[in-house]
Design a protein around this motif. Structure first.
Motif, mmCIF file in Angstrom:
data_model
loop_
_atom_site.group_PDB
_atom_site.id
_atom_site.type_symbol
_atom_site.label_atom_id
_atom_site.label_comp_id
_atom_site.label_asym_id
_atom_site.label_seq_id
_atom_site.Cartn_x
_atom_site.Cartn_y
_atom_site.Cartn_z
ATOM 1 N N CYS A 96 46.626 30.671 52.546
ATOM 2 C CA CYS A 96 46.978 32.174 52.371
ATOM 3 C C CYS A 96 48.471 32.159 51.716
ATOM 4 O O CYS A 96 48.819 33.553 51.617
ATOM 5 N N PRO A 129 42.170 35.282 46.693
ATOM 6 C CA PRO A 129 41.785 36.432 47.552
ATOM 7 C C PRO A 129 43.254 37.409 47.714
ATOM 8 O O PRO A 129 44.353 36.835 47.872
ATOM 9 N N ASP A 130 42.777 38.578 47.634
ATOM 10 C CA ASP A 130 43.705 39.617 47.886
ATOM 11 C C ASP A 130 44.944 39.589 46.785
ATOM 12 O O ASP A 130 46.124 40.043 46.985
ATOM 13 N N THR A 131 44.587 38.996 45.933
ATOM 14 C CA THR A 131 45.671 38.927 44.646
ATOM 15 C C THR A 131 44.944 39.205 43.359
ATOM 16 O O THR A 131 43.423 39.177 43.362
ATOM 17 N N GLU A 132 45.562 39.505 42.214
ATOM 18 C CA GLU A 132 44.595 39.530 40.968
ATOM 19 C C GLU A 132 44.878 38.075 40.368
ATOM 20 O O GLU A 132 44.646 38.266 38.971
#
Length: 301
Positions: A96, A129-132
């Motif tokens: 994470c 996840p949660d990023t580009e």
């Protein structure tokens, strides 16, 4: 059991206990034929990884699906399992965010996780996840190593995942052999280099671990030779003598104490001589008599 627990620790807990027996039976069969432990590890990891996203082939394989099923068929969990249990590297803390206590970055975790991802358009890549950010699979454990995508002009296929698994099990730069040694030292002697705070103990364990690792490699990963070397070592014999000395100082419970302990553990009250019935006291006496040592017998330690 030792190898199964060290490679797939989740199989000791619900809901994955059902994997323990078939995995152990398969491993026992492999070692009975003196297969190198590196070869066994490669077959387990490569076979499981080939089945990612291919449920039709799962029923036909004889190799345990512990890697897939104990990790819920999820690439991040599989990557964490392989790096921690097969390499001894704690990469999961970088899933994470960048690892707070080690050099691993979040990108590096997901670059390894991409090896266990179902290929998309012939590419082993994953979006964090949660990023580009999208990263491609890369062996982050080899310094200066480019991703195979970069080396091959951006095209990738499943064989690259097998290439990584082969590195894990066979490459001389892989910490796999050392990790096997550390697991067996812990199992046989309760010793672990990374758990020791004493400098002298750490120095000794470092030498022992290094020599045993080289022995395992020189024996072509024959785990029986490694086991024989451990139990035949002076360090192991000293540990046995120490344990024997400790056992001799242990006070053994007598029959009455064992009887009272069993009643307490099963939720019953302890029977007192002034309150219990004659029948109950008779049962206690008969149990005690069974455990009373015969003075004519002689025991040696």
């Amino acid at each position: 059991t030792v190898i199964r627990r060290s490679w797939f620790p989740k199989t000791d807990v619900a809901p994955y206990r059902y994997l323990a027996r078939p995995t152990e039976e398969w491993l026992a069969k492999q070692f009975a034929f003196r297969r190198p432990i590196s070869e066994v590890a490669y077959e387990l990891l490569a076979s499981n990884n080939r089945l990612v996203g291919s449920s039709a082939d799962m029923a036909r394989t004889s190799v345990p699906l512990a890697l897939l099923e104990a990790n819920g068929y999820r690439a991040p969990e599989m990557a964490g399992n392989v790096t921690k249990s097969f390499l001894g590297v704690d990469l999961e803390c970088a899933q994470c965010h960048d690892h707070p206590f080690d050099r691993w970055s979040q990108d590096e975790f997901w670059q390894v996780a991409a090896y266990f991802q179902k290929p998309t358009e012939h590419q082993l890549s994953v979006q964090i996840p949660d990023t580009e950010r999208v990263v491609v699979a890369r062996n982050v454990f080899v310094k200066g190593k480019q991703s195979l995508a970069e080396e091959t002009g951006g095209r990738r296929d499943e064989s690259d995942a097998e290439h990584f698994v082969r590195w894990v099990a066979y490459d001389r730069d892989s910490p796999f052999a050392r990790n096997v040694v550390e697991h067996l030292l812990r199992a046989y002697m309760g010793l672990a280099l990374r758990d020791s705070d004493d400098d002298a103990t750490r120095s000794l364990l470092e030498k022992v671990t290094g020599r045993l690792t080289q022995l395992l490699i020189d024996s072509r990963f024959d785990v029986r030779q490694l086991q024989s070397a451990i139990v035949g070592s002076q360090l192991y014999q000293l540990e046995l003598r120490s344990l024997s000395s400790q056992l001799n100082s242990i006070r053994v419970l007598d029959g009455e104490q064992i009887y009272d302990s069993l009643r307490t553990a099963s939720g019953h009250e302890i029977q007192r001589n002034d309150l219990a019935t004659a029948v109950a006291l008779g049962q206690r006496e008969r149990f005690t008599e069974l455990l009373r040592p015969d003075e004519r017998q002689h025991f040696s330690v």
